[in-house]
Design a protein around this motif. Structure first.
Motif, PDB file in Angstrom:
ATOM      1  N   LEU A  88      40.445  22.948  39.540  1.00 24.65           N
ATOM      2  CA  LEU A  88      40.185  23.021  38.104  1.00 24.65           C
ATOM      3  C   LEU A  88      41.257  23.815  37.366  1.00 24.65           C
ATOM      4  O   LEU A  88      41.591  23.502  36.216  1.00 24.65           O
ATOM      5  CB  LEU A  88      38.804  23.635  37.843  1.00 24.65           C
ATOM      6  N   PHE A  89      41.798  24.832  38.017  1.00 26.26           N
ATOM      7  CA  PHE A  89      42.865  25.617  37.393  1.00 26.26           C
ATOM      8  C   PHE A  89      44.059  24.726  37.067  1.00 26.26           C
ATOM      9  O   PHE A  89      44.630  24.799  35.974  1.00 26.26           O
ATOM     10  CB  PHE A  89      43.298  26.751  38.328  1.00 26.26           C
ATOM     11  N   TYR A  90      44.445  23.869  38.003  1.00 28.64           N
ATOM     12  CA  TYR A  90      45.605  23.004  37.798  1.00 28.64           C
ATOM     13  C   TYR A  90      45.305  21.895  36.792  1.00 28.64           C
ATOM     14  O   TYR A  90      46.184  21.481  36.026  1.00 28.64           O
ATOM     15  CB  TYR A  90      46.074  22.428  39.138  1.00 28.64           C
ATOM     16  N   LYS A  91      44.072  21.408  36.775  1.00 30.28           N
ATOM     17  CA  LYS A  91      43.701  20.397  35.784  1.00 30.28           C
ATOM     18  C   LYS A  91      43.736  20.967  34.369  1.00 30.28           C
ATOM     19  O   LYS A  91      44.196  20.307  33.425  1.00 30.28           O
ATOM     20  CB  LYS A  91      42.307  19.838  36.088  1.00 30.28           C
ATOM     21  N   LYS A  92      43.251  22.199  34.214  1.00 34.88           N
ATOM     22  CA  LYS A  92      43.238  22.841  32.897  1.00 34.88           C
ATOM     23  C   LYS A  92      44.642  23.142  32.394  1.00 34.88           C
ATOM     24  O   LYS A  92      44.865  23.253  31.187  1.00 34.88           O
ATOM     25  CB  LYS A  92      42.416  24.141  32.957  1.00 34.88           C
ATOM     26  N   ASN A  93      45.585  23.297  33.314  1.00 31.20           N
ATOM     27  CA  ASN A  93      46.955  23.640  32.936  1.00 31.20           C
ATOM     28  C   ASN A  93      47.887  22.417  32.969  1.00 31.20           C
ATOM     29  O   ASN A  93      49.098  22.545  33.184  1.00 31.20           O
ATOM     30  CB  ASN A  93      47.496  24.747  33.841  1.00 31.20           C
ATOM     31  N   ASN A  94      47.279  21.236  32.775  1.00 39.51           N
ATOM     32  CA  ASN A  94      48.027  19.984  32.609  1.00 39.51           C
ATOM     33  C   ASN A  94      48.901  19.607  33.804  1.00 39.51           C
ATOM     34  O   ASN A  94      49.950  18.965  33.647  1.00 39.51           O
ATOM     35  CB  ASN A  94      48.918  20.062  31.350  1.00 39.51           C
ATOM     36  N   TRP A 150      41.073  15.851  43.702  1.00 43.68           N
ATOM     37  CA  TRP A 150      41.520  15.592  42.330  1.00 43.68           C
ATOM     38  C   TRP A 150      40.629  14.557  41.642  1.00 43.68           C
ATOM     39  O   TRP A 150      40.334  14.669  40.460  1.00 43.68           O
ATOM     40  CB  TRP A 150      42.974  15.112  42.339  1.00 43.68           C
ATOM     41  N   SER A 197      35.463  17.930  38.798  1.00 45.93           N
ATOM     42  CA  SER A 197      35.647  18.078  37.357  1.00 45.93           C
ATOM     43  C   SER A 197      34.869  19.301  36.895  1.00 45.93           C
ATOM     44  O   SER A 197      34.123  19.919  37.673  1.00 45.93           O
ATOM     45  CB  SER A 197      35.141  16.835  36.623  1.00 45.93           C
ATOM     46  N   GLU A 198      35.014  19.656  35.640  1.00 42.97           N
ATOM     47  CA  GLU A 198      34.267  20.788  35.083  1.00 42.97           C
ATOM     48  C   GLU A 198      32.769  20.557  35.203  1.00 42.97           C
ATOM     49  O   GLU A 198      32.006  21.461  35.546  1.00 42.97           O
ATOM     50  CB  GLU A 198      34.651  20.982  33.615  1.00 42.97           C
TER      51      GLU A 198
END
Length: 336
Positions: free
Chosen positions: A239-245, A288, A292-293
């Motif tokens: 989630l950290f990497y998803k939030k940071n595009n 991936w 999800s959130e």
């Protein structure tokens, strides 16, 4: 391969060490076995690794993936902890054979299975034997099928782990590969015994560990340990990497670096780069696409609910214990 026995398991990946233990115990007494694994979540690397060892026993393991939504919502009871329990209902459709033996993946086979396997069905579609449980647990089957001792593979794994520590054994030894006992570099001790010890007898001389160390579990190879360790880490990090595009490829490289940093073993060489690359691809791709959130919030909510229930249960037990103690003390005071 001349396989004349078909054995079926149904499990999720949490039971990987137990499935391996049961397979090993079967192969110790039987050759030419066709194993089927009904599952949702066992990685292909795990299956390939097991099949490499099974070749020398003229046996093989076939992976049969089940749709995880097929049994979603089915009741989960104290003795039914996951949907994989229901996968056995698919045996007749998934296994193309005239006869198949279903085994729970938490047992140890102690003899040749052929006589039992070819038992006459007497025109029945299926036959079964009663379940049996450990006396030390003082547990009774809901249908009163507790007729004797039950050999539990988790119990077996804890005993082996304890003796490995005491005897300073090779923690990387996975039991299916035999090292040369006659080589001068190995200290080999042969014990003279008149009979095989039971697990309970072995447990009498040790303190059982509270938990099984995954890296030391029975037949747990380097591939499986790396996969299982890094996938849990990936669940927390994705989630950290998803939030940071970040992209899926970015996350793949992060997982690959993590695997590479852990690819160091005390008594065994590291995996080849192509092997950890395949593991990284499997972990990053699945994580991936499935995390999800919303998924994370659902997991946290379920964990919170479980913790609350446990806390309330413990509080009620403590209250009942104090109540009984107070009543006992009060009755003693009355008769002083």
């Amino acid at each position: 391969m001349n396989s004349d026995i078909n054995i079926v398991f149904a499990a999720n990946y949490n039971y990987a060490p137990h499935v391996l233990t049961t397979i090993k115990s079967v192969c110790y007494h039987n050759k030419g076995v066709n194993f089927y694994l009904l599952h949702c979540g066992f990685p292909r690397e795990w299956v390939r690794n097991v099949n490499r060892h099974l070749e020398k026993y003229d046996s093989q393991l076939q992976s049969l993936t089940v749709n995880d939504d097929l049994f979603k919502g089915y009741p989960s009871l104290k003795h039914i902890s996951s949907e994989s329990t229901y996968y056995r209902f698919l045996i007749s459709e998934a296994v193309n054979a005239d006869r198949a033996l279903y085994l729970d993946c938490d047992l140890v086979v102690t003899g040749n299975l052929r006589e039992f396997y070819y038992t006459d069905f007497n025109n029945n579609l299926a036959i079964a034997i009663p379940d049996i449980c450990l006396d030390v647990l003082n547990w009774h089957h809901p249908y009163n099928l507790h007729l004797g001792k039950y050999v539990n593979s988790a119990y077996f794994a804890k005993i082996q782990q304890a003796y490995t520590e005491i005897c300073k054994g090779d923690k990387a030894y996975i039991n299916l590969i035999v090292k040369n006992p006659n080589h001068s570099c190995w200290l080999t001790t042969q014990f003279n015994y008149k009979y095989a010890y039971t697990l309970d007898e072995l447990a009498d001389y040790i303190v059982l560990p509270k938990a099984i160390v995954k890296k030391q579990a029975i037949a747990e190879g380097r591939n499986c340990w790396l996969f299982d360790t890094v996938r849990k880490w990936a669940y927390r990090e994705v989630l950290f990497y998803k939030k940071n595009n970040a992209t899926e490829n970015d996350f793949f490289n992060v997982v690959l670096n993590r695997l590479d940093s852990l690819n160091i073993f005390e008594n065994a060489p590291p995996l080849l780069f192509n092997e950890i690359k395949a593991i990284a691809k499997s972990i990053s791709k699945w994580t991936w696409r499935h995390f999800s959130e919303q998924k994370f919030n659902e997991i946290q909510k379920a964990r919170s609910k479980k913790a609350t229930i446990k806390r309330i249960s413990s509080s009620l037990e403590l209250r009942e214990s104090l109540k009984n103690e107070f009543s006992h003390t009060k009755s003693q005071n009355i008769f002083v």
